[in-house]
Design a protein around this motif. Structure first.
Motif, PDB file in Angstrom:
ATOM      1  N   ASP A  87       8.918  -7.338   9.095  1.00 54.52           N
ATOM      2  CA  ASP A  87       8.757  -6.401  10.214  1.00 54.52           C
ATOM      3  C   ASP A  87       7.433  -5.663  10.201  1.00 54.52           C
ATOM      4  O   ASP A  87       7.221  -4.733  10.977  1.00 54.52           O
ATOM      5  CB  ASP A  87       9.904  -5.380  10.204  1.00 54.52           C
ATOM      6  CG  ASP A  87      10.014  -4.668   8.866  1.00 54.52           C
ATOM      7  OD1 ASP A  87       9.078  -4.818   8.022  1.00 54.52           O
ATOM      8  OD2 ASP A  87      11.021  -3.984   8.634  1.00 54.52           O
ATOM      9  N   ASN A  88       6.566  -6.037   9.320  1.00 50.97           N
ATOM     10  CA  ASN A  88       5.220  -5.453   9.220  1.00 50.97           C
ATOM     11  C   ASN A  88       5.237  -3.983   8.845  1.00 50.97           C
ATOM     12  O   ASN A  88       4.260  -3.279   9.021  1.00 50.97           O
ATOM     13  CB  ASN A  88       4.454  -5.641  10.545  1.00 50.97           C
ATOM     14  CG  ASN A  88       2.943  -5.637  10.322  1.00 50.97           C
ATOM     15  OD1 ASN A  88       2.477  -6.076   9.284  1.00 50.97           O
ATOM     16  ND2 ASN A  88       2.199  -5.139  11.300  1.00 50.97           N
ATOM     17  N   ALA A  89       6.395  -3.488   8.329  1.00 46.50           N
ATOM     18  CA  ALA A  89       6.478  -2.102   7.892  1.00 46.50           C
ATOM     19  C   ALA A  89       6.028  -2.026   6.429  1.00 46.50           C
ATOM     20  O   ALA A  89       6.260  -2.945   5.641  1.00 46.50           O
ATOM     21  CB  ALA A  89       7.905  -1.590   8.037  1.00 46.50           C
ATOM     22  N   TYR A  90       5.411  -0.897   6.090  1.00 43.07           N
ATOM     23  CA  TYR A  90       4.920  -0.729   4.729  1.00 43.07           C
ATOM     24  C   TYR A  90       6.079  -0.338   3.807  1.00 43.07           C
ATOM     25  O   TYR A  90       6.809   0.619   4.086  1.00 43.07           O
ATOM     26  CB  TYR A  90       3.831   0.332   4.679  1.00 43.07           C
ATOM     27  CG  TYR A  90       2.486  -0.187   5.150  1.00 43.07           C
ATOM     28  CD1 TYR A  90       1.603  -0.750   4.241  1.00 43.07           C
ATOM     29  CD2 TYR A  90       2.137  -0.117   6.489  1.00 43.07           C
ATOM     30  CE1 TYR A  90       0.373  -1.238   4.668  1.00 43.07           C
ATOM     31  CE2 TYR A  90       0.921  -0.609   6.923  1.00 43.07           C
ATOM     32  CZ  TYR A  90       0.023  -1.171   6.001  1.00 43.07           C
ATOM     33  OH  TYR A  90      -1.172  -1.657   6.428  1.00 43.07           O
ATOM     34  N   ILE A  91       6.220  -1.086   2.773  1.00 43.88           N
ATOM     35  CA  ILE A  91       7.271  -0.831   1.796  1.00 43.88           C
ATOM     36  C   ILE A  91       6.696  -0.998   0.402  1.00 43.88           C
ATOM     37  O   ILE A  91       5.632  -1.606   0.220  1.00 43.88           O
ATOM     38  CB  ILE A  91       8.460  -1.789   1.990  1.00 43.88           C
ATOM     39  CG1 ILE A  91       7.977  -3.252   1.815  1.00 43.88           C
ATOM     40  CG2 ILE A  91       9.144  -1.583   3.345  1.00 43.88           C
ATOM     41  CD1 ILE A  91       9.112  -4.253   1.843  1.00 43.88           C
ATOM     42  N   ASN A  92       7.359  -0.411  -0.561  1.00 44.32           N
ATOM     43  CA  ASN A  92       6.962  -0.602  -1.954  1.00 44.32           C
ATOM     44  C   ASN A  92       7.502  -1.929  -2.468  1.00 44.32           C
ATOM     45  O   ASN A  92       8.723  -2.173  -2.389  1.00 44.32           O
ATOM     46  CB  ASN A  92       7.501   0.536  -2.829  1.00 44.32           C
ATOM     47  CG  ASN A  92       6.792   1.843  -2.574  1.00 44.32           C
ATOM     48  OD1 ASN A  92       5.592   1.864  -2.385  1.00 44.32           O
ATOM     49  ND2 ASN A  92       7.558   2.939  -2.525  1.00 44.32           N
ATOM     50  N   GLN A  93       6.619  -2.760  -2.945  1.00 45.08           N
ATOM     51  CA  GLN A  93       7.064  -4.049  -3.475  1.00 45.08           C
ATOM     52  C   GLN A  93       6.006  -4.612  -4.420  1.00 45.08           C
ATOM     53  O   GLN A  93       4.845  -4.249  -4.364  1.00 45.08           O
ATOM     54  CB  GLN A  93       7.354  -5.049  -2.354  1.00 45.08           C
ATOM     55  CG  GLN A  93       6.166  -5.320  -1.447  1.00 45.08           C
ATOM     56  CD  GLN A  93       6.485  -6.325  -0.343  1.00 45.08           C
ATOM     57  OE1 GLN A  93       7.348  -7.186  -0.525  1.00 45.08           O
ATOM     58  NE2 GLN A  93       5.799  -6.207   0.783  1.00 45.08           N
ATOM     59  N   SER A  94       6.486  -5.509  -5.271  1.00 43.34           N
ATOM     60  CA  SER A  94       5.595  -6.247  -6.193  1.00 43.34           C
ATOM     61  C   SER A  94       5.489  -7.672  -5.706  1.00 43.34           C
ATOM     62  O   SER A  94       6.516  -8.318  -5.421  1.00 43.34           O
ATOM     63  CB  SER A  94       6.154  -6.207  -7.622  1.00 43.34           C
ATOM     64  OG  SER A  94       6.211  -4.876  -8.099  1.00 43.34           O
ATOM     65  N   VAL A  95       4.267  -8.172  -5.615  1.00 38.98           N
ATOM     66  CA  VAL A  95       4.049  -9.501  -5.028  1.00 38.98           C
ATOM     67  C   VAL A  95       3.216 -10.359  -5.991  1.00 38.98           C
ATOM     68  O   VAL A  95       2.198  -9.911  -6.517  1.00 38.98           O
ATOM     69  CB  VAL A  95       3.323  -9.401  -3.676  1.00 38.98           C
ATOM     70  CG1 VAL A  95       3.036 -10.796  -3.121  1.00 38.98           C
ATOM     71  CG2 VAL A  95       4.130  -8.580  -2.699  1.00 38.98           C
ATOM     72  N   PHE A  96       3.696 -11.557  -6.193  1.00 45.36           N
ATOM     73  CA  PHE A  96       2.925 -12.582  -6.918  1.00 45.36           C
ATOM     74  C   PHE A  96       2.538 -13.663  -5.920  1.00 45.36           C
ATOM     75  O   PHE A  96       3.379 -14.162  -5.166  1.00 45.36           O
ATOM     76  CB  PHE A  96       3.758 -13.194  -8.039  1.00 45.36           C
ATOM     77  CG  PHE A  96       3.090 -14.393  -8.672  1.00 45.36           C
ATOM     78  CD1 PHE A  96       2.061 -14.237  -9.602  1.00 45.36           C
ATOM     79  CD2 PHE A  96       3.466 -15.688  -8.312  1.00 45.36           C
ATOM     80  CE1 PHE A  96       1.447 -15.333 -10.164  1.00 45.36           C
ATOM     81  CE2 PHE A  96       2.846 -16.787  -8.868  1.00 45.36           C
ATOM     82  CZ  PHE A  96       1.839 -16.604  -9.800  1.00 45.36           C
ATOM     83  N   ASN A  97       1.279 -14.018  -5.877  1.00 41.75           N
ATOM     84  CA  ASN A  97       0.834 -15.073  -4.954  1.00 41.75           C
ATOM     85  C   ASN A  97      -0.101 -16.015  -5.676  1.00 41.75           C
ATOM     86  O   ASN A  97      -0.776 -15.644  -6.639  1.00 41.75           O
ATOM     87  CB  ASN A  97       0.168 -14.459  -3.722  1.00 41.75           C
ATOM     88  CG  ASN A  97      -1.063 -13.628  -4.084  1.00 41.75           C
ATOM     89  OD1 ASN A  97      -2.112 -14.173  -4.363  1.00 41.75           O
ATOM     90  ND2 ASN A  97      -0.902 -12.292  -4.094  1.00 41.75           N
TER      91      ASN A  97
END
Length: 450
Positions: A87-97
């Motif tokens: 939803d393109n909302a800013y949230i706290n998350q951890s991302v591996f790419n």
């Protein structure tokens, strides 16, 4: 210490100091010397390295025609407020790419710049092959020259030994005459002084042999502690040599232009410089290239509509992309670097031509100088041969008069010294003539033989 005791010491040193066990000695022929030098010479090995470097440069330039491929793999981890994919909302998350790509680029047309560079490198490699041949030929000639020097010094030792024996024989006869009261004791003293001088000359001559052998060992890269005994020809006068009348300097120069490796190397360097000039000019024009690539990626925050994480393999399939196209590179302005490179390449062609002309001029001068020296050496040898005959005849007459008491010791020693000098001069002139003729043969044929 009496002069006779000094002379005795010299004789002991000259004739007994070098006594070795009677075993078969390993001798070195000229061919063996040349073969050994070719295998162990540092100078030749250095030129072989230069030839190998030129070959590697040529190999690399040829491989540059093959399209270039490059791969890239990257991975990263981030943590914090990131825009959600859903939803393109800013949230706290951890991302591996992670992502990967494979790219290709190959020149289709570059105004023959690469082809000319390949040709230039090929000519350079051929030029280095001739420089290696020159290094080998020069080494062979230097070894032959050193070999001749050893033979010359050995012959001079023999002449000195004969001189010592003659003086010793005269001294023995004089001692008998002194005892008999036929001649004064001063005659014996004069001959003892002459014997000491002759013995000193013999020591010097033998040391000259040692120095000549050390020079040979340096050319061979042979350990100085290793024994070296040259294989001496039975008669140096019978060595095969082209008659001087067949060694016209202009003819020798014409032959050298077809056989001398440096001449061939210079011509190839000029052609290489011309090709490099053409290659530099090609850099002024546009370059057409074929480009293409493959890419894909993965991230641990890609979810499907049900909120489930999209599997790794499926993400790779979904993000897989391909591209292909043409790229036209147009040089516009680079601080005049390309045009300066073209101008320098053109000047280098002229520089190579001047180097060729200078080398040819020096070759011609060296050949004419060698021919003039050979003519002078032959005249000197003929004159010294006549001188030995005259000195020998004078010495024979003097010996008879001296034995009869009709000549004083000083005059007799003077006659003997003249004969000794004439013999030394003849030996030196003979080897000098051989060397000068072998030098002319070397210029003509680029090979040496004894």
């Amino acid at each position: 210490m009496r002069i006779s005791q000094i002379a005795g010491f010299f004789l002991f040193f000259c004739f007994f100091a070098n006594i070795t066990p009677a075993v078969a000695q390993d001798t070195w022929s000229l061919k063996r010397c040349v073969d050994y030098a070719m295998e162990h010479s540092i100078t030749v090995k250095q030129q072989e390295v230069q030839k190998r470097l030129a070959e590697l440069t040529l190999q690399q330039s040829r491989l540059s025609m093959i399209p270039g491929f490059s791969g890239n793999v990257s991975a990263g981890y981030s943590d914090g407020r990131i825009a959600s994919i859903q939803d393109n909302a800013y949230i706290n998350q951890s991302v591996f790419n992670a992502s990967g790509s494979l790219n290709m680029r190959g020149d289709l047309f570059n105004w023959f710049s690469k082809q000319n560079q390949i040709a230039a490198n090929r000519l350079d490699a051929e030029s280095n092959s001739f420089l290696l041949q020159k290094a080998r030929n020069d080494l062979a000639f230097n070894v032959a020259t050193a070999f001749l020097q050893i033979l010359l010094k050995e012959e001079q030792v023999k002449v000195n030994e004969v001189q010592v024996k003659q003086t010793l024989s005269n001294l023995d006869n004089t001692k008998k005459l002194v005892i008999a009261g036929s001649v004064p004791e001063s005659n014996q003293a004069d001959l003892e002084a002459q014997l000491a001088q002759d013995s000193t000359n013999l020591v010097t001559a033998r040391n000259d042999v040692i120095l000549a052998i050390l020079q040979m060992k340096a050319y061979l890269n042979l350990g100085f502690e290793i024994p070296f005994v040259p294989e001496i020809p039975e008669n140096i006068a019978t060595l095969p040599m082209t008659p001087l009348g067949e060694m016209d300097p202009e003819m020798v120069y014409s032959a050298a232009l077809t056989t001398y490796p440096l001449v061939k190397s210079d011509e190839l360097r000029i052609k290489s410089a011309d090709r490099a000039y053409r290659s530099a000019k090609g850099q002024l024009y546009p370059t057409l290239s074929l480009v293409g690539g493959l890419s894909t990626s993965y991230a641990n925050n890609f979810y499907d509509r049900d909120g489930k994480l999209i599997p790794f393999n499926k993400q790779l399939d979904n993000t897989f992309g391909k591209n292909i196209g043409l790229s036209l590179g147009i040089p516009l302005f680079s601080g005049w670097q390309q045009r300066t490179a073209v101008a320098k390449a053109k000047v280098n062609v002229h520089s190579m031509e001047l180097s060729r002309d200078l080398d040819n001029q020096k070759l011609r001068q060296d050949i004419y100088t060698a021919h003039a020296n050979a003519v002078a050496a032959l005249q000197k040898f003929n004159a010294s041969t006549t001188g030995v005959m005259a000195a020998q005849k004078a010495y024979d007459f003097a010996t008879k008069r001296f034995n009869l008491g009709l000549m004083n010791t000083i005059d007799y020693i003077t006659t003997q010294t003249r004969l000794f000098k004439a013999q030394i001069d003849k030996v030196s002139a003979q080897y000098d003539y051989i060397f000068k003729m072998k030098l002319l043969e070397f210029y003509r044929d680029q090979r040496i033989s004894l």
